[in-house]
Motif scaffolding. Structure first.
Motif, PDB file in Angstrom:
ATOM      1  N   LYS A   7       0.933  -1.281  -0.109  1.00  0.00           N
ATOM      2  CA  LYS A   7       0.059  -0.019  -0.144  1.00  0.00           C
ATOM      3  C   LYS A   7       0.936   1.166   0.087  1.00  0.00           C
ATOM      4  CE  LYS A   7      -3.819   0.320   2.063  1.00  0.00           C
ATOM      5  NZ  LYS A   7      -4.937   0.288   3.128  1.00  0.00           N
ATOM      6  N   SER A   8       0.806   2.068  -0.901  1.00  0.00           N
ATOM      7  CA  SER A   8       1.582   3.325  -1.164  1.00  0.00           C
ATOM      8  C   SER A   8       0.868   4.484  -0.686  1.00  0.00           C
ATOM      9  CB  SER A   8       2.025   3.388  -2.731  1.00  0.00           C
ATOM     10  OG  SER A   8       0.641   3.546  -3.244  1.00  0.00           O
ATOM     11  N   SER A   9      -0.450   4.193  -0.371  1.00  0.00           N
ATOM     12  CA  SER A   9      -1.228   5.298   0.307  1.00  0.00           C
ATOM     13  C   SER A   9      -2.525   4.730   0.940  1.00  0.00           C
ATOM     14  CB  SER A   9      -1.486   6.520  -0.811  1.00  0.00           C
ATOM     15  OG  SER A   9      -2.460   5.993  -1.673  1.00  0.00           O
ATOM     16  N   THR A  10      -3.369   5.695   1.390  1.00  0.00           N
ATOM     17  CA  THR A  10      -4.767   5.184   1.951  1.00  0.00           C
ATOM     18  C   THR A  10      -5.437   4.474   0.617  1.00  0.00           C
ATOM     19  OG1 THR A  10      -4.788   6.920   3.672  1.00  0.00           O
ATOM     20  CG2 THR A  10      -6.703   5.674   3.177  1.00  0.00           C
ATOM     21  N   THR A  11      -5.148   4.972  -0.489  1.00  0.00           N
ATOM     22  CA  THR A  11      -6.175   4.828  -1.621  1.00  0.00           C
ATOM     23  C   THR A  11      -5.421   3.925  -2.990  1.00  0.00           C
ATOM     24  OG1 THR A  11      -6.040   6.893  -2.585  1.00  0.00           O
ATOM     25  CG2 THR A  11      -7.728   6.619  -1.271  1.00  0.00           C
ATOM     26  N   GLU A  12      -4.237   3.768  -2.564  1.00  0.00           N
ATOM     27  CA  GLU A  12      -3.706   3.091  -3.683  1.00  0.00           C
ATOM     28  C   GLU A  12      -2.732   2.052  -3.307  1.00  0.00           C
ATOM     29  OE1 GLU A  12      -1.848   5.608  -6.637  1.00  0.00           O
ATOM     30  OE2 GLU A  12      -3.617   6.698  -7.015  1.00  0.00           O
ATOM     31  N   ALA A  13      -2.421   1.038  -4.130  1.00  0.00           N
ATOM     32  CA  ALA A  13      -1.617  -0.078  -3.645  1.00  0.00           C
ATOM     33  C   ALA A  13      -1.102  -1.070  -5.009  1.00  0.00           C
ATOM     34  CB  ALA A  13      -2.493  -1.396  -2.735  1.00  0.00           C
ATOM     35  N   SER A  14      -0.237  -1.878  -4.980  1.00  0.00           N
ATOM     36  CA  SER A  14       0.158  -2.604  -5.964  1.00  0.00           C
ATOM     37  C   SER A  14       0.125  -4.079  -5.470  1.00  0.00           C
ATOM     38  CB  SER A  14       1.483  -2.320  -6.461  1.00  0.00           C
ATOM     39  OG  SER A  14       2.315  -2.562  -5.518  1.00  0.00           O
ATOM     40  N   LEU A  15      -0.521  -4.794  -6.170  1.00  0.00           N
ATOM     41  CA  LEU A  15      -0.438  -6.526  -5.857  1.00  0.00           C
ATOM     42  C   LEU A  15       0.451  -7.100  -6.659  1.00  0.00           C
ATOM     43  CD1 LEU A  15      -2.310  -8.383  -3.988  1.00  0.00           C
ATOM     44  CD2 LEU A  15      -3.637  -8.672  -6.008  1.00  0.00           C
ATOM     45  N   LYS A  16       1.455  -7.711  -6.049  1.00  0.00           N
ATOM     46  CA  LYS A  16       2.503  -8.569  -6.475  1.00  0.00           C
ATOM     47  C   LYS A  16       2.440 -10.134  -6.730  1.00  0.00           C
ATOM     48  CE  LYS A  16       6.022  -5.087  -6.159  1.00  0.00           C
ATOM     49  NZ  LYS A  16       7.455  -4.791  -5.691  1.00  0.00           N
ATOM     50  N   TRP A 102       8.048 -15.806 -22.941  1.00  0.00           N
ATOM     51  CA  TRP A 102       7.197 -17.051 -22.642  1.00  0.00           C
ATOM     52  C   TRP A 102       8.096 -18.335 -23.558  1.00  0.00           C
ATOM     53  CZ3 TRP A 102       3.264 -16.649 -19.559  1.00  0.00           C
ATOM     54  CH2 TRP A 102       2.340 -15.759 -19.543  1.00  0.00           C
ATOM     55  N   ASP A 103       8.979 -18.036 -23.995  1.00  0.00           N
ATOM     56  CA  ASP A 103       9.492 -19.063 -24.660  1.00  0.00           C
ATOM     57  C   ASP A 103      10.851 -19.670 -23.681  1.00  0.00           C
ATOM     58  OD1 ASP A 103       8.539 -19.077 -27.093  1.00  0.00           O
ATOM     59  OD2 ASP A 103       9.799 -17.319 -27.736  1.00  0.00           O
ATOM     60  N   SER A 104      11.283 -18.817 -22.769  1.00  0.00           N
ATOM     61  CA  SER A 104      12.254 -19.422 -21.950  1.00  0.00           C
ATOM     62  C   SER A 104      11.806 -19.302 -20.439  1.00  0.00           C
ATOM     63  CB  SER A 104      13.649 -18.856 -22.051  1.00  0.00           C
ATOM     64  OG  SER A 104      13.514 -17.370 -21.848  1.00  0.00           O
ATOM     65  N   GLN A 105      11.161 -18.314 -19.897  1.00  0.00           N
ATOM     66  CA  GLN A 105      10.893 -18.055 -18.539  1.00  0.00           C
ATOM     67  C   GLN A 105      10.177 -19.340 -18.021  1.00  0.00           C
ATOM     68  OE1 GLN A 105      10.327 -13.294 -18.448  1.00  0.00           O
ATOM     69  NE2 GLN A 105       9.766 -14.283 -16.620  1.00  0.00           N
ATOM     70  N   LYS A 106      10.655 -19.704 -16.645  1.00  0.00           N
ATOM     71  CA  LYS A 106       9.549 -20.590 -15.846  1.00  0.00           C
ATOM     72  C   LYS A 106       8.959 -20.062 -14.619  1.00  0.00           C
ATOM     73  CE  LYS A 106      11.297 -23.793 -18.553  1.00  0.00           C
ATOM     74  NZ  LYS A 106      10.323 -24.585 -19.388  1.00  0.00           N
ATOM     75  N   GLU A 107       9.483 -19.013 -14.362  1.00  0.00           N
ATOM     76  CA  GLU A 107       9.011 -18.195 -13.285  1.00  0.00           C
ATOM     77  C   GLU A 107       8.583 -16.942 -13.425  1.00  0.00           C
ATOM     78  OE1 GLU A 107      11.587 -18.131  -9.980  1.00  0.00           O
ATOM     79  OE2 GLU A 107      11.574 -20.407  -9.636  1.00  0.00           O
ATOM     80  N   PHE A 108       7.435 -16.269 -13.246  1.00  0.00           N
ATOM     81  CA  PHE A 108       6.651 -15.130 -13.665  1.00  0.00           C
ATOM     82  C   PHE A 108       6.339 -14.303 -12.322  1.00  0.00           C
ATOM     83  CE2 PHE A 108       5.613 -18.629 -16.293  1.00  0.00           C
ATOM     84  CZ  PHE A 108       6.317 -18.413 -17.368  1.00  0.00           C
ATOM     85  N   GLU A 109       6.293 -13.018 -12.652  1.00  0.00           N
ATOM     86  CA  GLU A 109       6.161 -11.977 -11.689  1.00  0.00           C
ATOM     87  C   GLU A 109       5.132 -10.933 -12.344  1.00  0.00           C
ATOM     88  OE1 GLU A 109       8.090 -10.079  -8.160  1.00  0.00           O
ATOM     89  OE2 GLU A 109       8.032  -8.758  -9.761  1.00  0.00           O
ATOM     90  N   PHE A 110       3.970 -10.771 -11.784  1.00  0.00           N
ATOM     91  CA  PHE A 110       3.024 -10.020 -12.364  1.00  0.00           C
ATOM     92  C   PHE A 110       2.449  -8.825 -11.264  1.00  0.00           C
ATOM     93  CE2 PHE A 110       2.205 -14.170 -14.527  1.00  0.00           C
ATOM     94  CZ  PHE A 110       2.259 -13.391 -15.854  1.00  0.00           C
ATOM     95  N   VAL A 111       2.351  -7.711 -11.661  1.00  0.00           N
ATOM     96  CA  VAL A 111       1.773  -6.563 -10.795  1.00  0.00           C
ATOM     97  C   VAL A 111       0.713  -5.877 -11.348  1.00  0.00           C
ATOM     98  CG1 VAL A 111       2.624  -4.238 -10.036  1.00  0.00           C
ATOM     99  CG2 VAL A 111       4.640  -6.018 -10.324  1.00  0.00           C
ATOM    100  N   TYR A 112      -0.313  -5.805 -10.340  1.00  0.00           N
ATOM    101  CA  TYR A 112      -1.459  -4.982 -10.508  1.00  0.00           C
ATOM    102  C   TYR A 112      -1.565  -4.073  -9.908  1.00  0.00           C
ATOM    103  CZ  TYR A 112      -3.189  -9.140 -13.036  1.00  0.00           C
ATOM    104  OH  TYR A 112      -3.312 -10.271 -13.851  1.00  0.00           O
ATOM    105  N   ASN A 113      -1.958  -2.718 -10.320  1.00  0.00           N
ATOM    106  CA  ASN A 113      -2.308  -1.424  -9.319  1.00  0.00           C
ATOM    107  C   ASN A 113      -3.917  -1.647  -9.012  1.00  0.00           C
ATOM    108  OD1 ASN A 113       0.416  -0.335  -9.986  1.00  0.00           O
ATOM    109  ND2 ASN A 113      -0.283   0.066 -12.032  1.00  0.00           N
TER     110      ASN A 113
END
Length: 442
Positions: A7-16, A102-113
């Motif tokens: 949570k970067s503020s009361t009203t915004e956050a990122s989900l990893k 997508w051809d070589s990665q096995k581990e992935f990290e996604f971020v949602y605001n």
């Protein structure tokens, strides 16, 4: 799988969300086997395509689909269980997503605001006083209603010549090759134009500038169905009718209230005043509900992620709305969103439920109103139910959800009204209209 909220503020956050092969590989392998059994490729017997061939041909798309499905479920489950007040939809970090190999990665990290509403409470005991109005309808309202009913229940009579504003003049407009039969409501004319109609009879021909004929452009459209006509027109009168008010007699009483309901003017006045009073009571209740909503919005403080929501509106509407349009309408959008949050919090605390029967009953009431049925349905009960069900099933279920939300909102407001004690003030109709912002024209 590892999920972290920042949570970067009361009203915004990122989900990893970090995914490893343990999170998605079993699903990928299962789909490859399913493809092997279903694929029909040249050189292989149906259902006997080796998994290695499926992997080479479709492996990447299968991987992408499975990761996206895993990701979507993880986000939805996390947000539901965390009970965060998420507003708008999670917005993916597209730059990070586009960088995936997508051809070589096995581990992935996604971020949602994420956009969040701040925490808030609804304490009815801390609201300022709210006034409910008890409207006193009397002789003036009875007489106004009676005049209107006598006109509405009256009959159109054919007359020899135009003498009164309100006479309906039938005839034909002509200009060059243009010719159109229509009717001119004389109460929509300018004073000068009406003076030219007075005394005219069937067969008379009038000439006028059509743009100067009516008091406003609505009159032109009402008479001709068009707004683009201009210049000098002729109008040949073919008939003249005048509405004659209904007489105050038993036939009139039966038309207004139903056969045999009353048998004298005194009884009619008493019942009509009850109806008028009940109508104003409903209007007072509408005003009270609006005032309660306004009071809650003014006194329950909710902070919203305004910039996030503006960007979300632009992206989700995919070029159909501009930043300028979002900015122009944003205050109303934010107000509606805050009200939805307040309403939902109250409904959850009060355990408000909407059953299918509630939706059906509301839809049937809508149909009754549309058909003008306010009492006995005269044996049309089955028809009303059928029409209501057809309506609810149309528009791919959207009609059902619209009615559901109306019922949900109505039940919630009904509960809210039990939690407040408004000050009751008796006022006359004119004072109420002034407070409600209603004019006689409305």
């Amino acid at each position: 799988m590892n999920i972290t909220l920042d949570k970067s503020s009361t009203t915004e956050a990122s989900l990893k969300i970090a995914l490893t092969p343990e999170d998605y590989q079993a699903g990928v392998d299962k789909k490859i086997k399913e493809y092997s059994k279903q694929a029909n490729l040249k050189g292989f017997r149906p259902g006997k395509v080796p998994a290695s061939v499926i992997q080479r041909l479709y492996g990447k798309s299968i991987l992408v689909d499975e990761v996206n499905e895993t990701l979507s479920k993880a986000v939805n489950d996390y947000l539901r269980e965390s009970k965060l007040l998420v507003v708008g939809d999670p917005m993916p970090d597209r730059e990070k997503a586009n960088a995936i190999d997508w051809d070589s990665q096995k581990e992935f990290e996604f971020v949602y605001n994420l956009g969040l509403a701040s925490d808030f409470d609804v304490d009815f005991t801390k609201l300022p006083a709210i006034t409910s109005y008890e409207i006193q309808a009397g002789d003036k309202e009875y007489n106004d209603t009676l005049v209107d009913l006598k006109k509405r229940m009256g009959e159109h009579a054919h007359v020899e010549e135009v003498t009164a504003a309100g006479d309906l003049v039938y005839g034909t407009f002509t200009q060059g090759e243009y010719s159109e039969k229509s009717a001119i409501p004389t109460d929509k004319l300018t004073e000068e134009a009406f003076a030219g109609f007075v005394g005219k009879k069937k067969g008379d021909v009038l000439t006028f500038d059509i743009q100067k004929l009516f008091a406003d452009e609505k009159g032109l459209k009402l008479a001709t169905g068009r707004e683009d006509l201009s210049g000098e027109f002729e109008f040949t009168i073919e008939d003249i009718t005048r509405n004659q008010d209904s007489e105050l007699n038993q036939e009139f009483f039966d038309k207004v209230l139903g056969p045999g309901k009353v048998s004298s003017e005194e009884e009619f006045k008493a019942q009509l005043l009850e109806i008028v009073q009940e109508n104003y009571k409903r209007e007072s209740e509408f005003l009270l509900r609006d005032e309660v909503q306004k009071t809650l919005l003014d006194n329950v403080q909710i902070e919203l992620p305004n910039e996030f929501l503006k960007q979300w509106l632009i992206e989700t509407n995919q070029g159909e709305i501009t930043a300028e349009e979002v900015e122009k309408d944003f205050d109303k959008f934010a107000r509606d969103l805050r009200w939805t949050l307040i309403r939902n919090k109250v409904a959850e605390a009060a355990d408000i439920k909407v059953e299918t029967e509630d939706v059906n009953t509301y839809a049937e009431a809508m149909v009754r109103q549309q058909f003008g049925i306010y009492g006995d349905d005269n044996g049309m009960g089955d028809v009303i139910k059928k029409v209501a069900q057809n309506y609810l099933q149309e528009n791919k279920g959207q009609n059902y959800m619209n009615v559901f939300n109306r019922v949900y909102g109505g039940k919630t407001m009904d509960f809210i009204l039990t939690q407040i004690q408004p000050n009751v003030e008796k006022i006359d109709v004119d004072t109420f209209k002034a407070k409600a912002g209603v004019t006689d024209a409305e």
